[in-house]
Design a protein around this motif. Structure first.
Motif, mmCIF file in Angstrom:
data_model
loop_
_atom_site.group_PDB
_atom_site.id
_atom_site.type_symbol
_atom_site.label_atom_id
_atom_site.label_comp_id
_atom_site.label_asym_id
_atom_site.label_seq_id
_atom_site.Cartn_x
_atom_site.Cartn_y
_atom_site.Cartn_z
ATOM 1 N N ILE A 133 0.840 -1.205 0.000
ATOM 2 C CA ILE A 133 0.000 0.000 0.000
ATOM 3 C C ILE A 133 0.870 1.248 0.000
ATOM 4 O O ILE A 133 0.604 2.218 -0.738
ATOM 5 N N ALA A 134 1.934 1.252 0.804
ATOM 6 C CA ALA A 134 2.822 2.411 0.876
ATOM 7 C C ALA A 134 3.484 2.671 -0.474
ATOM 8 O O ALA A 134 3.583 3.818 -0.928
ATOM 9 N N VAL A 135 3.967 1.626 -1.116
ATOM 10 C CA VAL A 135 4.601 1.798 -2.426
ATOM 11 C C VAL A 135 3.579 2.305 -3.447
ATOM 12 O O VAL A 135 3.866 3.217 -4.242
ATOM 13 N N LEU A 160 -0.883 2.857 9.603
ATOM 14 C CA LEU A 160 0.448 2.439 9.175
ATOM 15 C C LEU A 160 1.475 2.473 10.302
ATOM 16 O O LEU A 160 2.473 1.734 10.262
ATOM 17 N N ALA A 161 1.272 3.324 11.302
ATOM 18 C CA ALA A 161 2.299 3.577 12.323
ATOM 19 C C ALA A 161 2.836 2.316 12.990
ATOM 20 O O ALA A 161 4.053 2.203 13.195
ATOM 21 N N MET A 179 9.626 0.336 3.728
ATOM 22 C CA MET A 179 8.793 0.951 2.701
ATOM 23 C C MET A 179 7.693 1.812 3.323
ATOM 24 O O MET A 179 7.351 2.874 2.789
ATOM 25 N N VAL A 180 7.142 1.360 4.447
ATOM 26 C CA VAL A 180 6.147 2.173 5.154
ATOM 27 C C VAL A 180 6.781 3.467 5.642
ATOM 28 O O VAL A 180 6.233 4.567 5.470
ATOM 29 N N GLY A 181 7.968 3.350 6.250
ATOM 30 C CA GLY A 181 8.654 4.532 6.758
ATOM 31 C C GLY A 181 9.031 5.500 5.651
ATOM 32 O O GLY A 181 8.902 6.727 5.813
ATOM 33 N N ALA A 182 9.492 4.982 4.534
ATOM 34 C CA ALA A 182 9.889 5.853 3.429
ATOM 35 C C ALA A 182 8.711 6.666 2.916
ATOM 36 O O ALA A 182 8.849 7.859 2.601
#
Length: 643
Positions: A133-135, A160-161, A179-182
């Protein structure tokens, strides 16, 4: 492919596959259209039919359906510059808002909640999907994320956290928090620095597993497979590309290019990737690193060869029936095949095949889409390539078959030895065969103790070189090593021929040994034995024939063939050739020749093999000679070129 309407083939631009960018777009559109009827309220959960639920449960599986198809939609829309006539991003935006509204667990289904996603903290699989999802949100930011109101963005950040915490699994999973953090850092939602720390931490962790020459281990000491390309290379390089980080590009780009030097040789002329490793239900995700190389300029391939291999792989699966009558990807290779499905896989798992559409990010005027197709590196002539890091020997022949001789990858954890996984533990894997899950193991050498054939267990690589690879293992029966017993193995290849030698030491005299060759499977199978030669043949659905031959040279005393009534992932019925013998004295050498090809060989013409104690001498048809000396835990190979 009745469920997918394709444009006409273009044999001028694409003389090998006939496919162009328009074909990739048509397949992406068809796959996305097929899953839409299975979307729940607000498009938050896509509960696909078929197969058993995964270990994480149906709610997690339905989140997987959303996340993995969102990734495909993101490639499709971003690659079209935001054009979205099907309203894909509108639906996925609604799903994003609904799914993150009230995080819940599987048990809350009884409360009537039909839209919210599992909480990442309580459902580890949700972390995997959070990364997709993040990407996807990064790729579609101008057309989706930037249109959301602040409360919805904060709601997504809250869901997401928990994904910023250290990975609960010590393998490629470290890249999911990264990827979530980015993403959160990029959109200005890194309120306390935890997002950037998660991104940095994930990249630092996989650094510990980089061995050089483009190869990572996947957390476990000797775990090598397709994950190297479409997980361990793809995520860091895509992050570097999207962020424009030159330092990261200069780090990960050359690594991918080095990896592709060998990886590109593992696709057959028919487009098939090597049938080895876990999560093979992701199918044409295997093409993702090819596209990543073209996207970032880090590839040894020409643009025409890149498209030829990638389009060949997509056609291989679609022509083979990997999409069912409803347009869905089932759990299997072509059609459903339960034995190769892992416990973490659910009905939507195959949609990580979406990664194979990474090439759509390249604009339609990019050379990878406009250049004339060129042959892949395995199509010109017979070739052999040693890959020292994974302990592999890649053998390809002019008939389009690729074989991977495995003397280094076992997928065993560091602190224990698990039962052999057929997708890792075999002596060899290929683009035209799959391992046997039910029945006598194929491509295996073992001792027979109490009616049970020993497992290979942990593989200790002893080296690779020009046309050879070697390893050591300690045979195991029912989870225990046979005391003091070792098997030292080497394979020498010549054209389509393979010479296998196994030195057994420490076994009780008279212990039965068993060596099997390639398991061929298809719509039908034939077998025969002729003196020291065992021969099996399978016929595929198009009438093509694939043959497996195995012949005793020294040490074996009996030849047989075994039917495989349940076949393999490549066909419903099959057969495998088998040699048996017995140990004697302190050490015993067992030697055989094997072949997998599309003809019907009765002999091994031009190949001369002799043994002298633990010494093996081979003269090849071109006049060159191999000499191999096996001692317990050591193999020395000398090649004498022909005149």
């Amino acid at each position: 492919m009745p469920s997918i309407e394709l444009p006409p083939e273009d044999r001028t631009l694409s003389p090998y596959t006939g496919w162009t960018r328009a074909h990739w777009e048509a397949v992406a559109d068809a796959l996305l259209a097929a899953v839409r009827p299975h979307a729940g309220p607000d498009h938050a959960l896509l509960d696909l039919p078929g197969g058993r639920p995964s270990l994480s449960g149906r709610r997690s599986d339905a989140l997987e359906g959303y996340a993995r198809t969102f990734l495909l939609a993101a490639f499709r829309v971003a690659g079209a510059g935001g054009e979205d006539p099907a309203g894909l991003l509108r639906d996925y935006a609604r799903g994003l808002g609904a799914g993150t509204r009230t995080p819940t667990a599987e048990r809350d289904l009884a409360d009537g909640d039909q839209v919210s996603w599992p909480d990442i903290a309580s459902c580890p699989q949700a972390l995997v999907e959070a990364a997709s999802i993040a990407v996807a949100l990064r790729l579609t930011r101008p057309w989706l994320w930037d249109t959301l109101d602040e409360p919805t963005r904060e709601q997504v950040r809250t869901w997401l956290a928990p994904g910023l915490r250290p990975s609960p699994v010590d393998n490629n999973w470290w890249l999911f928090p990264a990827m979530v953090g980015a993403f959160l850092a990029e959109v200005g939602l890194d309120h306390d620095g935890s997002a950037q720390r998660a991104a940095d931490r994930g990249l630092e962790r996989i650094e510990q597993w980089y061995l050089g020459d483009g190869w990572y281990t996947d957390g476990r000491p000797r775990a090598f497979d397709h994950y190297n390309g479409w997980a361990l290379h793809l995520y860091p390089l895509l992050h570097a590309h999207l962020s424009g980080d030159k330092h990261l590009l200069d780090t990960y780009g050359p690594r991918l290019a080095a990896h592709l030097e060998g990886y590109t040789r593992t696709f057959g002329a028919d487009g098939a990737p090597i049938h080895q490793g876990r999560s093979l239900v992701y199918r044409f995700a295997a093409t993702a690193p090819l596209w990543a190389g073209a996207l970032t300029g880090h590839t040894p391939l020409t643009p025409g060869a890149t498209r030829r291999i990638a389009s060949g792989a997509l056609r291989y699966f679609l022509d083979g029936g990997a999409v069912d009558a409803d347009g869905l990807l089932p759990l299997g290779w072509f059609g459903p095949f339960d034995p190769m499905v892992q416990t973490y896989s659910g009905p939507a798992s195959p949609y990580w095949a979406s990664k194979g559409f990474l090439g759509l990010l390249l604009p339609d005027r990019h050379p990878v889409w406009t250049a004339t197709e060129e042959p892949g590196p395995t199509e010109a002539a017979d070739a052999v390539l040693a890959l020292p890091q994974p302990g592999w020997l890649v053998q390809s022949t002019a008939d389009g078959l690729v074989r991977l001789h495995n003397h280094g990858s076992d997928d065993q954890p560091a602190d224990q030895v698990l039962p052999d996984n057929p997708l890792y533990a075999r002596l060899a894997h290929s683009t035209a065969t799959g391992p046997v899950f039910e029945g006598p193991p194929d491509n295996h050498f073992g001792l027979v103790i109490g009616g049970r054939t020993s497992e290979r267990g942990r593989i200790h690589p002893l080296g690779t070189g020009d046309g050879w690879a070697a390893s050591l293992h300690h045979p195991r029966v029912e989870g225990r090593e046979l005391p003091g017993v070792t098997v030292t193995s080497v394979v020498l290849v010549s054209g389509s021929d393979e010479i296998h030698a196994h030195l057994v030491t420490g076994a009780e005299p008279g212990t039965e040994v068993r060596h099997s060759g390639w398991a061929v499977a298809g719509a039908g199978a034939e077998t025969r034995t002729d003196g020291p030669l065992a021969h099996c043949c399978a016929t595929d659905r198009r009438g093509g024939r694939l043959t497996s031959a195995l012949q005793n040279i020294d040490g074996f005393t009996a030849v047989a063939t075994h039917r495989l009534p349940n076949g393999t992932a490549l066909g419903p019925v099959g057969a495998v050739p088998v040699l048996t013998g017995s140990t004697g004295g302190a050490a015993r050498l067992f030697v055989s020749v094997s072949r997998l090809d599309r003809t019907a060989p009765r002999t091994f013409p031009g190949l001369d093999v002799h043994t002298d104690g633990s010494r093996l001498r081979v003269r090849r048809p071109d006049g060159s000679r191999y000499e191999a000396v096996l001692t317990p835990g050591q193999v020395t190979v000398t090649l004498h070129p022909g005149t």
